[in-house]
Enzyme design. Structure first.
Site, PDB file in Angstrom:
ATOM      1  N   ILE A 136       0.854  -1.201   0.000  1.00 32.19           N
ATOM      2  CA  ILE A 136       0.000   0.000   0.000  1.00 32.19           C
ATOM      3  C   ILE A 136       0.890   1.252   0.000  1.00 32.19           C
ATOM      4  CG2 ILE A 136      -1.697   1.329   1.319  1.00 32.19           C
ATOM      5  CD1 ILE A 136      -2.689  -1.296   2.542  1.00 32.19           C
ATOM      6  N   GLY A 187       2.315 -21.198   6.241  1.00 33.58           N
ATOM      7  CA  GLY A 187       3.383 -20.226   5.996  1.00 33.58           C
ATOM      8  C   GLY A 187       2.917 -18.784   6.120  1.00 33.58           C
ATOM      9  N   LYS A 205       5.243   0.048  12.843  1.00 33.99           N
ATOM     10  CA  LYS A 205       4.667   0.727  11.670  1.00 33.99           C
ATOM     11  C   LYS A 205       3.929   1.996  12.105  1.00 33.99           C
ATOM     12  CE  LYS A 205       4.291  -3.705   9.273  1.00 33.99           C
ATOM     13  NZ  LYS A 205       3.453  -4.878   9.040  1.00 33.99           N
TER      14      LYS A 205
HETATM   15  N1  HSE Z   1       4.535 -10.003   9.515  1.00 28.76           N
HETATM   16  C1  HSE Z   1       3.861  -8.896   8.930  1.00 28.76           C
HETATM   17  C2  HSE Z   1       2.374  -9.188   8.808  1.00 28.76           C
HETATM   18  C3  HSE Z   1       4.346  -8.548   7.547  1.00 28.76           C
HETATM   19  O1  HSE Z   1       1.914 -10.263   9.184  1.00 28.76           O
HETATM   20  O2  HSE Z   1       1.667  -8.313   8.354  1.00 28.76           O
HETATM   21  C4  HSE Z   1       5.617  -7.777   7.546  1.00 28.76           C
HETATM   22  O3  HSE Z   1       5.488  -6.561   8.190  1.00 28.76           O
END
Ligand code: HSE
Length: 437
Positions: A136, A187, A205
């Site tokens: 995004i 996964g 983030k």
């Molecule tokens: N592990 C993160 C998620 C992705 O599950 O969104 C990488 O930031």
């Protein structure tokens, strides 16, 4: 056509996606930009490992200096992940006059200020679009098309793993542990899912978003953060009865010079667009004083979506470099606003407790909540599902009690709930979640 030589650190999932995003669209990129971008060297400590992609072996090196000291390489793409040695490598690349593109939220949240200053000092660029919400283009939009706005709030579903788990719990009635195991087998979730399920990844983030949106430096460890591990199937069902869905929400809002922020499981009204972001998808919902409400939706993880964001930054850097116009660019990260960070601020809260079903319990609970200044919006008691007999000892049956509190500080909620347990008004407090309107 000008050749732009790129060195890439790391060839894991995102490295592979970045390589593919470039080479599957190289002609289009060249036709539209006039640039011939080549990934010429790749740091790969295990060249014998099959990466499932056809990369000429001569591009691989085990020595990071082959990339950081190569005078022909103008852009270094860092895709190792983790704070170190990634930060050191990025700093060295910037000091050597190379622009840096990274997908590394942990390193940017921890060291973005230092790296942005280094980039400015050495007249090169630092870009990290892929670090927040993968494919995004939220950071680029905030710093270009949306620059004319002041933003009052941002609410994001910034972690795909937790959104997948919550969606599967809600839609298929599965419990947390079973869905996590399934996600790991497919996964989707890491073998060690701590950073995702405890909200740490989303806090990194959000820290980056707060810097870009409000110009405030709030480290991920300062952001009140709660993961999804305490959420039970009962909470999902109760939330639905109240007309809400549960999402791990990363939020920040500014009001009267104060910024409140948190990462926590939150009840979102079913009618809100964020409530309908399902499975591994991410979304960012922002409110600006010109653009009004705006939602970005897409894949926040995965090789190609993240590779698309990385390559977007590489092309952006390369274009500016070619036009020789770039080196006075304003750093994207800002820490200069005259705002005060107040932690979580006040919110509505959903609380699920377990209490013994005896006359007067609800009265005692509401008295204690009232004494703490908590106003109750909704209170529900469901019938007992058990006889109350435990280990052959006969007791009053246990019942779930669900409350929604009107706007209140979380510290007041915590104190009041401790009081309820200490005074034996309730057996236990099962879940506390923010209600986001
Ligand atoms: N592990 C993160 C998620 C992705 O599950 O969104 C990488 O930031």
């Amino acid at each position: 056509m000008e050749k732009i030589k790129v060195g890439m650190l790391g060839i894991g999932n995102i490295g592979r996606g970045t390589y593919q995003a470039l080479y599957m669209n190289q002609k289009k990129i060249a036709d539209t930009t006039g640039l011939d971008i080549e990934i010429v060297k790749i740091l790969n400590r295990h060249p014998e490992k099959d990466r499932g992609i056809d990369i000429p072996k001569e591009k691989y090196t085990k020595d990071v200096d082959d990339i950081l000291n190569d005078p022909e390489i103008s852009i270094v793409v860092e895709l190792i992940g983790g704070i170190e040695p990634a930060t050191t490598y990025m700093a060295r690349a910037l000091e050597n006059g190379k622009s840096v593109v990274t997908a590394n939220k942990a390193a940017i949240a921890a060291n973005g200020k230092m790296l942005a200053e280094l980039a400015q000092k050495h007249h090169v660029l630092l870009r990290f679009e892929a670090a927040v919400a993968g494919g995004i283009p939220i950071l680029t939009s905030l710093t270009t098309a949306l620059l004319s706005n002041e933003f009052s709030s941002v609410h994001g579903i910034l972690n795909g793993t937790t959104n997948y788990i919550l969606t599967q719990m809600e839609e298929n009635g599965k419990n947390y542990a079973d869905v996590l195991r399934e996600a790991q087998a497919k996964g989707f979730a890491e073998a060690d899912p701590t950073a995702d399920v405890e909200g740490i990844d989303a806090a990194n983030k959000l820290s980056i978003l707060i810097s870009l949106i409000f110009g405030l430096g709030v480290g991920p460890k300062q952001i009140p953060t709660q993961g999804i591990t305490q959420i039970g199937s009962e909470d999902i069902a109760f939330a639905r009865d109240f007309g809400y869905r549960i999402k791990l929400l990363a939020s920040a809002r500014e009001e009267n010079g104060e910024v409140a922020a948190s990462v926590e499981p939150s009840l979102i009204p079913e009618s809100h667009p964020l409530a309908n972001v399902r499975n591994e998808f991410n979304a960012v919902f922002i409110t600006g004083n010109a653009v009004d409400n705006l939602m970005f939706y897409g894949r926040g993880a995965g090789p190609l979506p993240t590779g698309s964001a990385v390559m977007g930054d590489v092309i952006g850097v390369a274009r500016k470099w070619e036009k020789d116009s770039a080196y006075d660019i304003v750093p994207q990260l800002r820490y200069d606003a005259d705002l005060r960070f107040i932690g979580e601020g006040s919110n509505k809260y959903y609380v699920r407790m377990t209490a013994e079903d005896i006359p007067g319990v609800m009265g005692k609970i509401t008295t204690i909540l009232g004494a703490h200044g908590i106003s109750i919006e909704t209170a529900i008691q469901r019938p007992a599902k058990n006889s109350g007999s435990e280990d052959g000892v006969s007791r009053a049956p246990l019942v779930p009690l669900i409350f929604i509190f009107a706007n209140v500080d979380k510290t007041i909620v915590s104190d009041a709930l401790d009081d309820l347990v200490e005074n034996k008004c309730v057996r236990s407090v099962e879940t506390v979640m923010r209600v986001a309107d």
